[in-house]
Write a protein that holds these residues in place. Structure first.
Motif, PDB file in Angstrom:
ATOM      1  N   GLU A  86       0.858  -0.899  -0.554  1.00 38.29           N
ATOM      2  CA  GLU A  86       0.077  -0.043  -0.083  1.00 38.29           C
ATOM      3  C   GLU A  86       1.319   1.568  -0.264  1.00 38.29           C
ATOM      4  OE1 GLU A  86      -3.211   0.611  -0.615  1.00 38.29           O
ATOM      5  OE2 GLU A  86      -3.268  -2.321  -0.557  1.00 38.29           O
ATOM      6  N   LYS A 100       2.166   2.488  -3.472  1.00 40.05           N
ATOM      7  CA  LYS A 100       1.191   3.500  -4.332  1.00 40.05           C
ATOM      8  C   LYS A 100       1.349   4.817  -3.874  1.00 40.05           C
ATOM      9  CE  LYS A 100      -2.580  -0.452  -3.619  1.00 40.05           C
ATOM     10  NZ  LYS A 100      -3.650  -1.199  -3.267  1.00 40.05           N
ATOM     11  N   THR A 101       1.691   5.849  -3.359  1.00 40.15           N
ATOM     12  CA  THR A 101       2.002   6.891  -2.824  1.00 40.15           C
ATOM     13  C   THR A 101       3.117   7.730  -2.769  1.00 40.15           C
ATOM     14  OG1 THR A 101       1.148   6.835  -0.481  1.00 40.15           O
ATOM     15  CG2 THR A 101      -0.902   7.047  -2.041  1.00 40.15           C
ATOM     16  N   HIS A 121       0.952   6.442 -12.726  1.00 35.76           N
ATOM     17  CA  HIS A 121       1.906   6.355 -11.776  1.00 35.76           C
ATOM     18  C   HIS A 121       2.980   5.510 -11.853  1.00 35.76           C
ATOM     19  CE1 HIS A 121       3.122   3.823  -7.761  1.00 35.76           C
ATOM     20  NE2 HIS A 121       4.069   4.575  -8.121  1.00 35.76           N
ATOM     21  N   THR A 129       7.910   2.599 -10.117  1.00 33.59           N
ATOM     22  CA  THR A 129       8.343   2.100  -7.749  1.00 33.59           C
ATOM     23  C   THR A 129       9.549   1.378  -7.927  1.00 33.59           C
ATOM     24  OG1 THR A 129       6.586   1.597  -6.359  1.00 33.59           O
ATOM     25  CG2 THR A 129       7.208   0.032  -8.682  1.00 33.59           C
TER      26      THR A 129
END
Length: 548
Positions: free
Chosen positions: A190, A193-194, A215, A218
């Motif tokens: 989670e 995700k930000t 997005h 990552t």
């Protein structure tokens, strides 16, 4: 042969004419060592004078240059410095500050000056001949995560003009007890995700949020060095590696492992790429992606082959890459064209090795826009001073501008030719070595200090500039022992006054240590480094522990 000599003569005449049109360089290149044929001059200096130091102070950050040659320098706590050479002597006698909010990123794009605070991206309209924009800034993206570290927001544009913005992770590694002995990794699904990646936005659209962006990538820890390679038509970036291997898992890693075995990683930043944080780091000696100790690593466990991208270049540990710029000019020799310049801020936690990395490196790329797999130091400190590089930008005439963060110096680097007698003066790059931890009858305390504290506060207690406070001569260390015990058990943010001097890195709680260990450690630091505090007993530690 006659045509060759004629062409060579024209080339030398061109270099000579170009050198004659340039301002006179400084005799010592402004305190830098440079490759043969390059010269430097200080175009602005002491821009940060009177603006404070440490985490609460200001620093010069990234640079941007307009097609007319005006330079914009971002400050971390204040506004934007607009600089211009109006009289043609090569130095910026015009200086105006505008805007506010601090931050790091800045770029000139399509007639606009874009810049970032730690939570947003703005832009000003640039008008020809106008140094300071007169209109109000437009808010492009806001509400980006802004936590206790790795808050700077780097950004870049692709060939379609799309805006890529990074949100780093405030954690060293995403774990319970971050940077602490025995820290255990947490599920980052989670969280990623930000945090820990790049997001793509429309640079023409105002009032966007992070959720409006795409997005893009990552698995980053923190990546400020990013630029678009125009030939390859791809982004390249350099990611900052982790700290504290030996602090988290001293059974498997020693201080030298922490100092040398975590690379700063250059990658081709492709859409959808995962770079492996927080699970892994890249060991430049084993040339392998290793599992972090927080997730069960022991210095031998390797990540699944092919799961995460491998770096194109592994820079030395803890050099701290900041701004990156591809060379798009024609002033420098052919081998520099299309290559990347990367500004490195320099290390603070390579103890017991000398601190290093206070330089600008050049990464050569081939004609197809791919790195050749090597790098070289292009600009470095000459003499004992320690300039911490922050920004790089290419001027309209092909000169390279470099910024220094703490003092606030900006250099202009020019190529004047191999035949002009312009080799950089011989100088020795400062080693930046620190003395070892002082000897003491308190062997247990010294061992704990070397294991847990020396990588941040240095073996000799001298601290690390704006990043970590010195313990030598510290009033907190030699003062009230109850307060010092509480600092170790609960962290300084919970114990010390809010208006205390603040530093770039935040010390965590060390409540996991036993009473005897805390007593030994604090008795040691209160005895050495010029401190003269009384010893601490396990009973003293237990009394403070029981207060919560």
């Amino acid at each position: 042969m006659q045509h060759f000599r004629y062409g060579l003569a024209l080339s030398l005449l061109s270099v000579a004419a170009h050198a004659a049109s340039m301002p006179n360089p400084d005799a010592d290149n402004g305190g830098l060592t440079l490759p043969s044929g390059f010269r430097g001059l200080i175009v602005a200096d002491d821009l940060m004078a009177g603006r404070g130091t440490g985490n609460a102070g200001d620093a010069l950050r990234f640079l941007a240059v307009t097609p007319e040659g005006a330079v914009y320098a971002k400050t971390s706590r204040g506004g934007i410095l607009a600089l211009r050479d109006a009289d043609g002597d090569g130095r910026f006698e015009q200086k105006q500050e505008f805007g506010s909010g601090g931050g790091t990123g800045i770029a000139v794009h399509d007639g606009w000056l874009y810049h970032s605070t730690d939570s947003a991206v703005y832009r000003y309209k640039l008008e020809p001949g106008q140094l300071v924009p007169t209109g109000e800034p437009q808010l492009i993206v806001s509400g980006l995560p802004n936590e206790f570290s790795h808050t700077s927001k780097a950004f870049a544009f692709d060939s379609q003009g799309r805006l890529l913005v990074e949100t780093g992770s405030p954690h060293n590694v995403y774990s319970d007890g971050d940077r602490q002995l025995g820290a255990k990794g947490k599920d980052p699904t989670e969280y990623l995700k930000t945090h820990g990646g790049f997001w793509r936005f429309d640079p023409e659209k105002q009032n966007q949020k992070q959720s409006d962006g795409f997005h893009f990538s990552t698995g980053h820890r923190h990546s400020l060095a990013i630029a678009w390679q125009p030939v390859a038509k791809e982004f390249f970036m350099v990611m900052m590696g982790r700290d504290g291997l030996n602090t988290v898992a001293p059974d498997y890693y020693d201080t030298l492992d922490n100092a040398e075995r975590v690379a700063e990683e250059m990658h081709r930043l492709k859409e959808g790429v995962n770079l492996g944080w927080p699970f892994t780091y890249w060991d430049p000696y084993k040339k392998a992606r290793m599992i972090n100790p927080e997730f069960g690593g022991d210095g031998r466990k390797r990540a699944e082959v092919g799961k995460y991208d491998e770096p194109l270049i592994a820079f030395p540990a803890h050099w701290a890459p900041l701004q990156m710029q591809f060379y798009t000019g024609t002033q420098f020799p052919e081998r520099y064209r299309g290559g990347a310049f990367v500004a490195f801020h320099g290390s603070w936690n390579r103890a017991p090795l000398p601190q290093d990395g206070f330089n600008v490196c050049f990464v050569p790329f081939d004609a197809k826009g791919a790195p050749l797999g090597s790098y070289e130091v292009f600009a470095a400190n000459a003499g004992p001073q320690r300039f911490r590089m922050g920004g790089v930008a290419v001027g309209p005439d092909g000169s390279l501008y470099i910024s220094e963060t703490d003092r606030g110096r900006i250099w202009r680097i020019m190529y004047v030719g191999e035949q002009a007698g312009t080799a950089a003066p011989a100088a020795t790059v400062a080693a930046g070595a620190v003395k070892p931890a002082p000897a003491s009858a308190n062997a247990g305390g010294r061992q704990l200090y070397e294991q847990l504290c020396a990588s941040c506060h240095m073996p000799d207690g001298s601290g690390a500039g704006a990043q970590q406070p010195p313990l030598a001569g510290s009033k907190v260390v030699s003062g009230n022992p109850e307060q010092l015990i509480a600092v170790v058990l609960h962290g300084p943010a919970e114990v010390l006054p809010p208006d205390r001097p603040k530093y770039g890195n935040v010390m965590p709680s060390f409540a996991v240590l036993g009473n005897q260990q805390v007593a030994d450690l604090l008795s040691y630091v209160r005895e050495v480094f010029g401190n003269r505090g009384t010893p601490v007993t396990p009973a003293n530690v237990e009394a403070i522990r029981q207060q919560r």
